[in-house]
Scaffold this motif. Structure first.
Motif, mmCIF file in Angstrom:
data_model
loop_
_atom_site.group_PDB
_atom_site.id
_atom_site.type_symbol
_atom_site.label_atom_id
_atom_site.label_comp_id
_atom_site.label_asym_id
_atom_site.label_seq_id
_atom_site.Cartn_x
_atom_site.Cartn_y
_atom_site.Cartn_z
ATOM 1 N N GLU A 27 12.335 7.346 -7.049
ATOM 2 C CA GLU A 27 13.119 6.197 -7.515
ATOM 3 C C GLU A 27 14.331 6.669 -8.319
ATOM 4 O O GLU A 27 15.436 6.126 -8.171
ATOM 5 C CB GLU A 27 12.248 5.270 -8.375
ATOM 6 N N THR A 28 14.146 7.692 -9.133
ATOM 7 C CA THR A 28 15.254 8.233 -9.924
ATOM 8 C C THR A 28 16.335 8.812 -9.016
ATOM 9 O O THR A 28 17.526 8.555 -9.212
ATOM 10 C CB THR A 28 14.741 9.312 -10.899
ATOM 11 N N ILE A 29 15.933 9.561 -8.007
ATOM 12 C CA ILE A 29 16.901 10.123 -7.065
ATOM 13 C C ILE A 29 17.648 8.992 -6.365
ATOM 14 O O ILE A 29 18.872 9.027 -6.225
ATOM 15 C CB ILE A 29 16.206 11.054 -6.054
ATOM 16 N N GLY A 30 16.923 7.960 -5.932
ATOM 17 C CA GLY A 30 17.563 6.811 -5.297
ATOM 18 C C GLY A 30 18.546 6.121 -6.215
ATOM 19 O O GLY A 30 19.632 5.696 -5.791
ATOM 20 N N THR A 31 18.202 6.016 -7.484
ATOM 21 C CA THR A 31 19.098 5.395 -8.461
ATOM 22 C C THR A 31 20.342 6.248 -8.677
ATOM 23 O O THR A 31 21.457 5.718 -8.746
ATOM 24 C CB THR A 31 18.362 5.171 -9.798
ATOM 25 N N TYR A 44 19.984 13.878 1.518
ATOM 26 C CA TYR A 44 19.398 13.804 2.852
ATOM 27 C C TYR A 44 19.218 15.189 3.469
ATOM 28 O O TYR A 44 18.268 15.413 4.216
ATOM 29 C CB TYR A 44 20.246 12.928 3.766
ATOM 30 N N ASP A 45 20.122 16.112 3.176
ATOM 31 C CA ASP A 45 19.977 17.470 3.691
ATOM 32 C C ASP A 45 18.819 18.208 3.019
ATOM 33 O O ASP A 45 18.174 19.052 3.641
ATOM 34 C CB ASP A 45 21.261 18.276 3.478
ATOM 35 N N LEU A 46 18.567 17.894 1.771
ATOM 36 C CA LEU A 46 17.544 18.610 1.009
ATOM 37 C C LEU A 46 16.152 17.998 1.090
ATOM 38 O O LEU A 46 15.157 18.726 1.044
ATOM 39 C CB LEU A 46 17.939 18.678 -0.467
ATOM 40 N N LEU A 47 16.073 16.678 1.174
ATOM 41 C CA LEU A 47 14.785 16.002 1.022
ATOM 42 C C LEU A 47 14.477 15.085 2.197
ATOM 43 O O LEU A 47 15.365 14.443 2.758
ATOM 44 C CB LEU A 47 14.780 15.172 -0.270
ATOM 45 N N TRP A 48 13.225 14.979 2.536
ATOM 46 C CA TRP A 48 12.751 14.101 3.603
ATOM 47 C C TRP A 48 12.346 12.766 2.979
ATOM 48 O O TRP A 48 11.180 12.413 2.892
ATOM 49 C CB TRP A 48 11.595 14.758 4.315
ATOM 50 N N ILE A 49 13.346 12.043 2.513
ATOM 51 C CA ILE A 49 13.121 10.792 1.794
ATOM 52 C C ILE A 49 12.446 9.766 2.703
ATOM 53 O O ILE A 49 11.499 9.093 2.284
ATOM 54 C CB ILE A 49 14.450 10.236 1.237
ATOM 55 N N SER A 50 12.910 9.632 3.929
ATOM 56 C CA SER A 50 12.343 8.612 4.822
ATOM 57 C C SER A 50 10.877 8.904 5.145
ATOM 58 O O SER A 50 10.060 7.978 5.216
ATOM 59 C CB SER A 50 13.168 8.486 6.100
ATOM 60 N N GLY A 51 10.533 10.143 5.311
ATOM 61 C CA GLY A 51 9.136 10.496 5.583
ATOM 62 C C GLY A 51 8.248 10.248 4.385
ATOM 63 O O GLY A 51 7.113 9.764 4.521
ATOM 64 N N THR A 52 8.763 10.568 3.220
ATOM 65 C CA THR A 52 8.009 10.314 1.996
ATOM 66 C C THR A 52 7.797 8.815 1.828
ATOM 67 O O THR A 52 6.697 8.360 1.483
ATOM 68 C CB THR A 52 8.752 10.900 0.780
ATOM 69 N N TRP A 53 8.865 8.035 2.074
ATOM 70 C CA TRP A 53 8.739 6.573 1.966
ATOM 71 C C TRP A 53 7.702 6.053 2.959
ATOM 72 O O TRP A 53 6.858 5.217 2.597
ATOM 73 C CB TRP A 53 10.085 5.890 2.192
ATOM 74 N N PHE A 76 14.321 3.867 -4.212
ATOM 75 C CA PHE A 76 13.623 4.812 -3.336
ATOM 76 C C PHE A 76 13.603 4.247 -1.914
ATOM 77 O O PHE A 76 13.973 4.927 -0.949
ATOM 78 C CB PHE A 76 12.212 5.035 -3.877
ATOM 79 N N GLU A 77 13.228 2.983 -1.786
ATOM 80 C CA GLU A 77 13.170 2.346 -0.469
ATOM 81 C C GLU A 77 14.548 2.303 0.193
ATOM 82 O O GLU A 77 14.684 2.650 1.371
ATOM 83 C CB GLU A 77 12.616 0.931 -0.592
ATOM 84 N N ALA A 78 15.548 1.893 -0.540
ATOM 85 C CA ALA A 78 16.913 1.781 0.023
ATOM 86 C C ALA A 78 17.416 3.137 0.487
ATOM 87 O O ALA A 78 18.020 3.253 1.571
ATOM 88 C CB ALA A 78 17.855 1.182 -1.004
ATOM 89 N N LEU A 79 17.178 4.163 -0.296
ATOM 90 C CA LEU A 79 17.604 5.509 0.091
ATOM 91 C C LEU A 79 16.889 5.948 1.369
ATOM 92 O O LEU A 79 17.508 6.488 2.284
ATOM 93 C CB LEU A 79 17.351 6.488 -1.048
ATOM 94 N N ALA A 80 15.602 5.677 1.433
ATOM 95 C CA ALA A 80 14.820 6.064 2.613
ATOM 96 C C ALA A 80 15.282 5.336 3.866
ATOM 97 O O ALA A 80 15.394 5.942 4.940
ATOM 98 C CB ALA A 80 13.338 5.782 2.364
ATOM 99 N N LEU A 81 15.582 4.062 3.738
ATOM 100 C CA LEU A 81 15.978 3.280 4.908
ATOM 101 C C LEU A 81 17.337 3.728 5.448
ATOM 102 O O LEU A 81 17.636 3.496 6.625
ATOM 103 C CB LEU A 81 15.995 1.795 4.560
#
Length: 85
Positions: A27-31, A44-53, A76-81
């Protein structure tokens, strides 16, 4: 489900604390991305946000329902989507 996770990792246990730390970090990263403090492409290059979500979504939806706070983990959700598979 959240119930199963709470059975396996009771409140206050190391597992529960780790889980909430991971959700809060996401959530902090997304913020930070939302506020322009972190570059979206870099994240996005560093983290698999969508998979984690995808793995956390059912639990987060349960947390939202229990808390009555629809905005819980929304960044967190918005970043993943926004991340392409």
């Amino acid at each position: 489900t959240l119930e199963q996770i709470e059975t396996d990792h009771p409140r206050g246990s190391d597992g529960a604390l780790d889980l909430h730390a991971g959700l809060n970090l996401s959530e902090t990263i997304g913020t930070f991305v939302k506020q322009g403090l972190l570059h979206r492409g870099l994240v996005y290059d560093l983290l698999w946000i969508s998979g984690t979500w995808d793995r956390c979504k059912p639990m987060v939806l349960d947390i939202r329902k229990r808390s009555g706070v629809d905005a819980m983990y929304e960044n967190f959700e918005a970043l993943a989507l926004g991340q392409q598979p």
